[in-house]
Design a protein around this motif. Sequence first.
Motif, PDB file in Angstrom:
ATOM      1  N   ASP A 308     -32.007 -16.148 -32.734  1.00 59.23           N
ATOM      2  CA  ASP A 308     -32.684 -15.766 -33.968  1.00 59.23           C
ATOM      3  C   ASP A 308     -33.452 -14.453 -33.799  1.00 59.23           C
ATOM      4  O   ASP A 308     -33.467 -13.610 -34.704  1.00 59.23           O
ATOM      5  N   LYS A 309     -34.089 -14.274 -32.656  1.00 55.67           N
ATOM      6  CA  LYS A 309     -34.833 -13.033 -32.409  1.00 55.67           C
ATOM      7  C   LYS A 309     -33.886 -11.837 -32.329  1.00 55.67           C
ATOM      8  O   LYS A 309     -34.204 -10.742 -32.802  1.00 55.67           O
ATOM      9  N   ILE A 310     -32.722 -12.046 -31.743  1.00 57.54           N
ATOM     10  CA  ILE A 310     -31.791 -10.936 -31.541  1.00 57.54           C
ATOM     11  C   ILE A 310     -31.061 -10.558 -32.822  1.00 57.54           C
ATOM     12  O   ILE A 310     -30.833  -9.370 -33.098  1.00 57.54           O
ATOM     13  N   PHE A 311     -30.716 -11.552 -33.654  1.00 53.94           N
ATOM     14  CA  PHE A 311     -29.856 -11.282 -34.814  1.00 53.94           C
ATOM     15  C   PHE A 311     -30.544 -11.458 -36.168  1.00 53.94           C
ATOM     16  O   PHE A 311     -29.881 -11.311 -37.205  1.00 53.94           O
ATOM     17  N   ALA A 312     -31.823 -11.767 -36.186  1.00 53.17           N
ATOM     18  CA  ALA A 312     -32.498 -12.105 -37.446  1.00 53.17           C
ATOM     19  C   ALA A 312     -32.342 -11.036 -38.510  1.00 53.17           C
ATOM     20  O   ALA A 312     -32.262 -11.344 -39.711  1.00 53.17           O
ATOM     21  N   ASP A 313     -32.301  -9.751 -38.131  1.00 54.04           N
ATOM     22  CA  ASP A 313     -32.231  -8.682 -39.134  1.00 54.04           C
ATOM     23  C   ASP A 313     -30.805  -8.254 -39.461  1.00 54.04           C
ATOM     24  O   ASP A 313     -30.603  -7.287 -40.196  1.00 54.04           O
ATOM     25  N   ILE A 314     -29.822  -8.972 -38.928  1.00 53.32           N
ATOM     26  CA  ILE A 314     -28.425  -8.642 -39.221  1.00 53.32           C
ATOM     27  C   ILE A 314     -28.056  -9.232 -40.588  1.00 53.32           C
ATOM     28  O   ILE A 314     -28.193 -10.439 -40.805  1.00 53.32           O
ATOM     29  N   PRO A 315     -27.606  -8.417 -41.532  1.00 52.85           N
ATOM     30  CA  PRO A 315     -27.226  -8.940 -42.852  1.00 52.85           C
ATOM     31  C   PRO A 315     -26.161 -10.029 -42.723  1.00 52.85           C
ATOM     32  O   PRO A 315     -25.154  -9.850 -42.028  1.00 52.85           O
ATOM     33  N   GLY A 316     -26.408 -11.159 -43.381  1.00 47.48           N
ATOM     34  CA  GLY A 316     -25.456 -12.255 -43.352  1.00 47.48           C
ATOM     35  C   GLY A 316     -25.623 -13.219 -42.202  1.00 47.48           C
ATOM     36  O   GLY A 316     -24.930 -14.238 -42.151  1.00 47.48           O
ATOM     37  N   TYR A 317     -26.565 -12.926 -41.291  1.00 43.50           N
ATOM     38  CA  TYR A 317     -26.776 -13.858 -40.181  1.00 43.50           C
ATOM     39  C   TYR A 317     -27.434 -15.133 -40.695  1.00 43.50           C
ATOM     40  O   TYR A 317     -28.407 -15.088 -41.442  1.00 43.50           O
ATOM     41  N   THR A 318     -26.876 -16.277 -40.307  1.00 42.23           N
ATOM     42  CA  THR A 318     -27.433 -17.579 -40.661  1.00 42.23           C
ATOM     43  C   THR A 318     -27.799 -18.317 -39.388  1.00 42.23           C
ATOM     44  O   THR A 318     -26.947 -18.519 -38.518  1.00 42.23           O
ATOM     45  N   LEU A 328     -21.162 -15.459 -36.325  1.00 46.23           N
ATOM     46  CA  LEU A 328     -21.729 -14.139 -36.562  1.00 46.23           C
ATOM     47  C   LEU A 328     -20.872 -13.320 -37.517  1.00 46.23           C
ATOM     48  O   LEU A 328     -19.651 -13.184 -37.314  1.00 46.23           O
ATOM     49  N   PRO A 329     -21.498 -12.736 -38.537  1.00 43.95           N
ATOM     50  CA  PRO A 329     -20.743 -11.913 -39.481  1.00 43.95           C
ATOM     51  C   PRO A 329     -20.385 -10.559 -38.878  1.00 43.95           C
ATOM     52  O   PRO A 329     -21.203  -9.901 -38.227  1.00 43.95           O
ATOM     53  N   VAL A 330     -19.136 -10.151 -39.087  1.00 43.73           N
ATOM     54  CA  VAL A 330     -18.636  -8.850 -38.641  1.00 43.73           C
ATOM     55  C   VAL A 330     -17.691  -8.337 -39.717  1.00 43.73           C
ATOM     56  O   VAL A 330     -17.361  -9.048 -40.666  1.00 43.73           O
ATOM     57  N   ILE A 368     -17.116 -14.001 -36.024  1.00 42.80           N
ATOM     58  CA  ILE A 368     -16.754 -14.399 -34.670  1.00 42.80           C
ATOM     59  C   ILE A 368     -17.572 -15.637 -34.320  1.00 42.80           C
ATOM     60  O   ILE A 368     -18.701 -15.803 -34.787  1.00 42.80           O
ATOM     61  N   ARG A 369     -16.951 -16.524 -33.533  1.00 45.94           N
ATOM     62  CA  ARG A 369     -17.672 -17.698 -33.041  1.00 45.94           C
ATOM     63  C   ARG A 369     -18.118 -17.451 -31.613  1.00 45.94           C
ATOM     64  O   ARG A 369     -17.322 -17.034 -30.771  1.00 45.94           O
TER      65      ARG A 369
END
Length: 392
Positions: A308-318, A328-330, A368-369
Amino acid sequence: MFPERFSNLPAYAFPRLRSLLDSHEPGGDVVHMTIGEPKHTFPDWVSQIIADNVAGFNRYPPNDGTPELQQAIADWVKRRFDVALDPATQVMALNGTREGLYNAAMALCPETKNGEPPLILLPNPFYQVYMVASISVGAEPYFCAATAETGFLPDYASLPEEVLKRVAIAYICSPSNPQGAVANKAYLTKLIALAEQYDFKIFADECYSEIYRGSAPDGTLAVATEMGADPERVLIFHSLSKRSNLPGLRSGFVAGGPECLKRIKQLRAYAGAPLPLPLQRAAEKVWADEAHVKENRRLYAEKFEIADKIFADIPGYTSPVAGFFLWLPVDDGETAALKLWKETGVRVLPGAYLSKDSNGDNPGKAYIRVALVAPKNNVEAALKTIRACLYE
C-alpha cells in the motif's frame, strides 16, 4: 482422436508465461512472483506426525477421509462459520481443492437444463479448472466479467433471464483470485436467492478465506444456512494450502448437502485419488490448530501494508482485502511482464493469462498478478523494483 470440445482450450497460464519470457535473458537476479505457492513456515509438528504414522503408507487410505479427519473438518466449519455438519454425510476430504472443483461438476451437472444444454457461470478472471470442468461435462462456460466496476466480483444477477434459466452451476471465488475481493453477506444473499429462483448450484471456492485483513470473510454455506436455502444449494471448497502453508500436503475438503456429497463420493470411489493416510493424520491436527493461521495472517498483513505504501498513489491501484496477490493496473499485462523480466529479472503473470476474451474484451489485459509469498524483505525490494520499472 481427441475430443473436439478440448481442441480450442487456451494454453495454461504458466506454459504461456514461459513462452513469453524464457527466450529473453533476465535483466537482474531472478525474482519469482508468479505462482501462489506459500513460502511461510508450516507448523513444525506436522513432520513428526507424518513420521509417527509412516506405516500408513502401507495401506490404502479411506476414500472419503478418515472419520477423525472428517470430524476435524466439521469442527473447523462449526468454529469458523457456525454451521453444523454431519461429518459422515456432509464432508469429504479432497486431494487439494482443484480435484473437488473439477469432480463436483462431473458428479452434479445435469445433461440438460430446462430442455437446453446447461450453462456454468464463471467469474472472469477465473481459476482455469472452472472452465475445463465446464467443458468436460458438456456444459457451456459462461464468462461474467469481474472488474473494478463490479467490485472485482461477477454480477450474475444482471444476466438475462434466458441465460439464468439454463444455468446449472455457478462458480464463485471469495476471496477472489487474483483480485483479493471479498463477497460480503449482501452479495452472497443475493447470489443464493438467485440460485434458489433459477434452481442452480453454487460452487464456492473459499480456499483464501483465512488470509484476510480486518474482519473474517463471510462463508457462503453460513449465509445459505441462515437464509434457510435448499441444503443442496451450496458446496464449499477449502484447503490447507494457503491457510496453513501446506500446498504439498494436498489436503482439502468439500462440504455441503448430503445428496450432493453422496454423488461426489460415488464418483470418487471410481476415479478419485484419496490423500495418503499419514497425510490425513497430519491434516486432522492442522485443521484443529489456529495459532499458526493467525501468525500467517500477520505476516501477509505486513506485506500488504508495504504494498500500500509503495503503490497507493498509482491510479487504479486497489488494496486487496484478502488473499495474497496484488492485481496491479498497467497499460498491457504482457508488455509489462516482458519489460520487467528483461530489465529487472522480476517475474510476474500477465492478467490476460487468467482471463478469457469475451465480447472483444479481456478483463485481465490491463493488469499483472503479483504473488506476495516470499519473505517480507524480499517482497519489499521486489515491489520497489516493480514501481521503479513500470510506474516511474
